[in-house]
Scaffold this motif. Structure first.
Motif, PDB file in Angstrom:
ATOM      1  N   GLU A   1     -12.922  -7.040   6.614  1.00  0.00           N
ATOM      2  CA  GLU A   1     -11.556  -7.521   6.846  1.00  0.00           C
ATOM      3  C   GLU A   1     -10.582  -6.870   5.868  1.00  0.00           C
ATOM      4  N   PHE A   2     -11.041  -6.721   4.619  1.00  0.00           N
ATOM      5  CA  PHE A   2     -10.202  -6.083   3.601  1.00  0.00           C
ATOM      6  C   PHE A   2      -9.923  -4.622   3.961  1.00  0.00           C
ATOM      7  N   VAL A   3     -10.955  -3.914   4.394  1.00  0.00           N
ATOM      8  CA  VAL A   3     -10.799  -2.510   4.786  1.00  0.00           C
ATOM      9  C   VAL A   3      -9.829  -2.395   5.951  1.00  0.00           C
ATOM     10  N   LYS A   4      -9.949  -3.296   6.909  1.00  0.00           N
ATOM     11  CA  LYS A   4      -9.052  -3.287   8.074  1.00  0.00           C
ATOM     12  C   LYS A   4      -7.595  -3.439   7.633  1.00  0.00           C
ATOM     13  N   ASN A   5      -7.329  -4.409   6.759  1.00  0.00           N
ATOM     14  CA  ASN A   5      -5.962  -4.634   6.284  1.00  0.00           C
ATOM     15  C   ASN A   5      -5.439  -3.453   5.473  1.00  0.00           C
ATOM     16  N   LEU A   6      -6.321  -2.866   4.645  1.00  0.00           N
ATOM     17  CA  LEU A   6      -5.909  -1.728   3.831  1.00  0.00           C
ATOM     18  C   LEU A   6      -5.587  -0.522   4.711  1.00  0.00           C
ATOM     19  N   ARG A   7      -6.381  -0.320   5.742  1.00  0.00           N
ATOM     20  CA  ARG A   7      -6.130   0.801   6.651  1.00  0.00           C
ATOM     21  C   ARG A   7      -4.800   0.632   7.382  1.00  0.00           C
ATOM     22  N   LEU A   8      -4.427  -0.594   7.689  1.00  0.00           N
ATOM     23  CA  LEU A   8      -3.132  -0.829   8.322  1.00  0.00           C
ATOM     24  C   LEU A   8      -2.000  -0.419   7.396  1.00  0.00           C
ATOM     25  N   LEU A   9      -2.144  -0.755   6.098  1.00  0.00           N
ATOM     26  CA  LEU A   9      -1.126  -0.386   5.127  1.00  0.00           C
ATOM     27  C   LEU A   9      -1.112   1.115   4.872  1.00  0.00           C
TER      28      LEU A   9
ATOM     29  N   MET B   1       0.285   2.563  -4.040  1.00  0.00           N
ATOM     30  CA  MET B   1       0.201   3.005  -2.647  1.00  0.00           C
ATOM     31  C   MET B   1       0.695   4.443  -2.505  1.00  0.00           C
ATOM     32  N   GLU B   2       1.713   4.784  -3.263  1.00  0.00           N
ATOM     33  CA  GLU B   2       2.320   6.102  -3.154  1.00  0.00           C
ATOM     34  C   GLU B   2       1.397   7.212  -3.646  1.00  0.00           C
TER      35      GLU B   2
ATOM     36  N   ILE C   1       0.514   4.403   7.525  1.00  0.00           N
ATOM     37  CA  ILE C   1       1.835   5.042   7.515  1.00  0.00           C
ATOM     38  C   ILE C   1       1.774   6.384   6.798  1.00  0.00           C
ATOM     39  N   ARG C   2       1.010   6.429   5.719  1.00  0.00           N
ATOM     40  CA  ARG C   2       0.895   7.666   4.940  1.00  0.00           C
ATOM     41  C   ARG C   2      -0.341   8.473   5.340  1.00  0.00           C
ATOM     42  N   GLU C   3      -1.046   7.999   6.362  1.00  0.00           N
ATOM     43  CA  GLU C   3      -2.264   8.673   6.830  1.00  0.00           C
ATOM     44  C   GLU C   3      -3.261   8.881   5.696  1.00  0.00           C
ATOM     45  N   THR C   4      -3.384   7.861   4.863  1.00  0.00           N
ATOM     46  CA  THR C   4      -4.312   7.913   3.729  1.00  0.00           C
ATOM     47  C   THR C   4      -5.673   7.388   4.161  1.00  0.00           C
ATOM     48  N   PRO C   5      -6.732   8.182   4.058  1.00  0.00           N
ATOM     49  CA  PRO C   5      -8.056   7.704   4.469  1.00  0.00           C
ATOM     50  C   PRO C   5      -8.563   6.579   3.566  1.00  0.00           C
ATOM     51  N   VAL C   6      -9.319   5.677   4.177  1.00  0.00           N
ATOM     52  CA  VAL C   6      -9.947   4.563   3.447  1.00  0.00           C
ATOM     53  C   VAL C   6     -11.450   4.692   3.629  1.00  0.00           C
ATOM     54  N   ILE C   7     -12.167   4.872   2.537  1.00  0.00           N
ATOM     55  CA  ILE C   7     -13.620   5.091   2.563  1.00  0.00           C
ATOM     56  C   ILE C   7     -14.341   3.880   1.990  1.00  0.00           C
ATOM     57  N   LYS C   8     -15.364   3.405   2.687  1.00  0.00           N
ATOM     58  CA  LYS C   8     -16.190   2.297   2.189  1.00  0.00           C
ATOM     59  C   LYS C   8     -17.377   2.873   1.414  1.00  0.00           C
ATOM     60  N   THR C   9     -17.627   2.343   0.223  1.00  0.00           N
ATOM     61  CA  THR C   9     -18.780   2.799  -0.561  1.00  0.00           C
ATOM     62  C   THR C   9     -19.520   1.620  -1.184  1.00  0.00           C
ATOM     63  N   ILE C  10     -20.788   1.850  -1.429  1.00  0.00           N
ATOM     64  CA  ILE C  10     -21.587   0.977  -2.303  1.00  0.00           C
ATOM     65  C   ILE C  10     -22.182   1.932  -3.326  1.00  0.00           C
ATOM     66  N   ALA C  11     -21.443   2.152  -4.391  1.00  0.00           N
ATOM     67  CA  ALA C  11     -21.784   3.224  -5.335  1.00  0.00           C
ATOM     68  C   ALA C  11     -23.161   3.035  -5.957  1.00  0.00           C
ATOM     69  N   THR C  12     -23.568   1.803  -6.194  1.00  0.00           N
ATOM     70  CA  THR C  12     -24.877   1.559  -6.813  1.00  0.00           C
ATOM     71  C   THR C  12     -26.018   2.034  -5.935  1.00  0.00           C
ATOM     72  N   GLN C  13     -25.767   2.132  -4.622  1.00  0.00           N
ATOM     73  CA  GLN C  13     -26.786   2.583  -3.675  1.00  0.00           C
ATOM     74  C   GLN C  13     -26.465   3.967  -3.108  1.00  0.00           C
TER      75      GLN C  13
END
Length: 298
Positions: free
Chosen positions: A199-207, A181-182, A210-222
């Motif tokens: 749901e996973f992205v939502k929970n990760l963004r909550l965590l 996380m750090e 605090i550090r204002e770390t962006p969370v990006i969703k990807t589908i790399a194969t596409q």
């Protein structure tokens, strides 16, 4: 000694680049003079890509290469492969996944074995990274093995550290180790078309909030979400630009790793193995006595 080679390197000559890397990896005579003559760090953005095995790191890097080439960017990749503890060979899986770009003159791919290094990174990765930067690439992606301490270790090398995870890690997110996380400057949730991804992205963004770390969703194969990831990489670079404290941290970490490696260079693990094998049946055997013997030779 290598003035002509260095001149070609700075002109972006790929053959000169490969030659310089080989000289450093083999510690050929005069290689330290070559390193000392490297120009100050230029425009190259160093991005660490780490995360657990199976997260799709190589596929993500492949998609990033494709997108950046469309922007007329020159891209280099170091794929740090796990090594067999017996033959120290590098696996070629990463190179196979990136094979579409092998013939492109604006792409340079180097696979490096971790060679059992503590933390999972290759002992020569710092020097090789600096050589690649001297060749004037716009981006250098370092993809780690993604096990052990390599995730944390990459933070001392990269300007930006991207931690790649998948929705299936949802049950583990609450217990995600603090170190991971750090070090994350950007989280990527790859394979985001899988169930429970939102749901996973939502929970990760909550965590990560605090550090204002962006969370990006990807589908790399596409190649979905790749432009958003590049935008986040650019934003982080702007954020840290001119941050002298961070630069001092990175340079200190680099110097620490290099000094440690230089001090250990005369250590031969096979000799150590023979010494232990010969002494281990002694009733008075102590591994600490062996350590003392090698740490403070007479």
């Amino acid at each position: 000694m290598y003035a002509h080679l260095l001149s070609r390197l700075q002109q972006g000559d790929i053959r000169a680049l490969a030659r310089c890397i080989s000289l450093v990896e083999n510690e050929a005579e005069g290689y330290m003079q070559l390193l000392e003559a490297l120009p100050p760090e230029g425009k190259t953005r160093v991005v660490g890509i780490t995360g657990p095995p199976g997260a799709g790191k190589s596929t993500l890097v492949n998609a990033l290469i494709t997108a950046l080439l469309r922007r007329q960017q020159r891209v280099a990749i170091i794929a740090v492969d796990p090594s067999s503890p017996f033959n120290f060979g590098a696996l070629l899986g990463d190179r196979i996944r990136m094979s579409d770009h092998f013939s492109d003159p604006n792409v340079f791919i180097r696979s490096m074995a971790s060679r059992g290094a503590l933390g999972g990174l290759s002992p020569k990765i710092l020097e090789v990274s600096d050589i690649i930067k001297a060749a004037g690439f716009d981006y250098l992606f370092i993809e780690t093995v993604g096990v052990g301490q390599s995730e944390v270790e990459i933070a001392g090398i990269a300007d930006t550290t991207v931690v790649v995870v998948v929705p299936e890690a949802g049950d583990e997110i609450q217990t995600m180790k603090a170190g991971l996380m750090e070090i994350a400057n950007i989280f990527v949730v790859n394979k985001a078309d899988r169930p429970q991804a939102d749901e996973f992205v939502k929970n990760l963004r909550l965590l990560a909030h605090i550090r204002e770390t962006p969370v990006i969703k990807t589908i790399a194969t596409q190649e979905q979400g790749i432009e958003a990831l590049i935008t986040a990489l650019d934003a982080h670079r702007e954020q840290i630009h001119g941050n002298l404290q961070r630069k001092a941290f990175l340079l200190t970490e680099k110097a620490w790793q290099l000094i440690r490696h230089r001090r250990m260079r005369d250590m031969d693990k096979q000799v150590l193995l023979r010494t232990i094998s010969e002494q281990m049946e002694d009733p008075q055997f102590s591994v600490y006595r062996i350590v003392q013997q090698y740490a403070h030779p007479v």
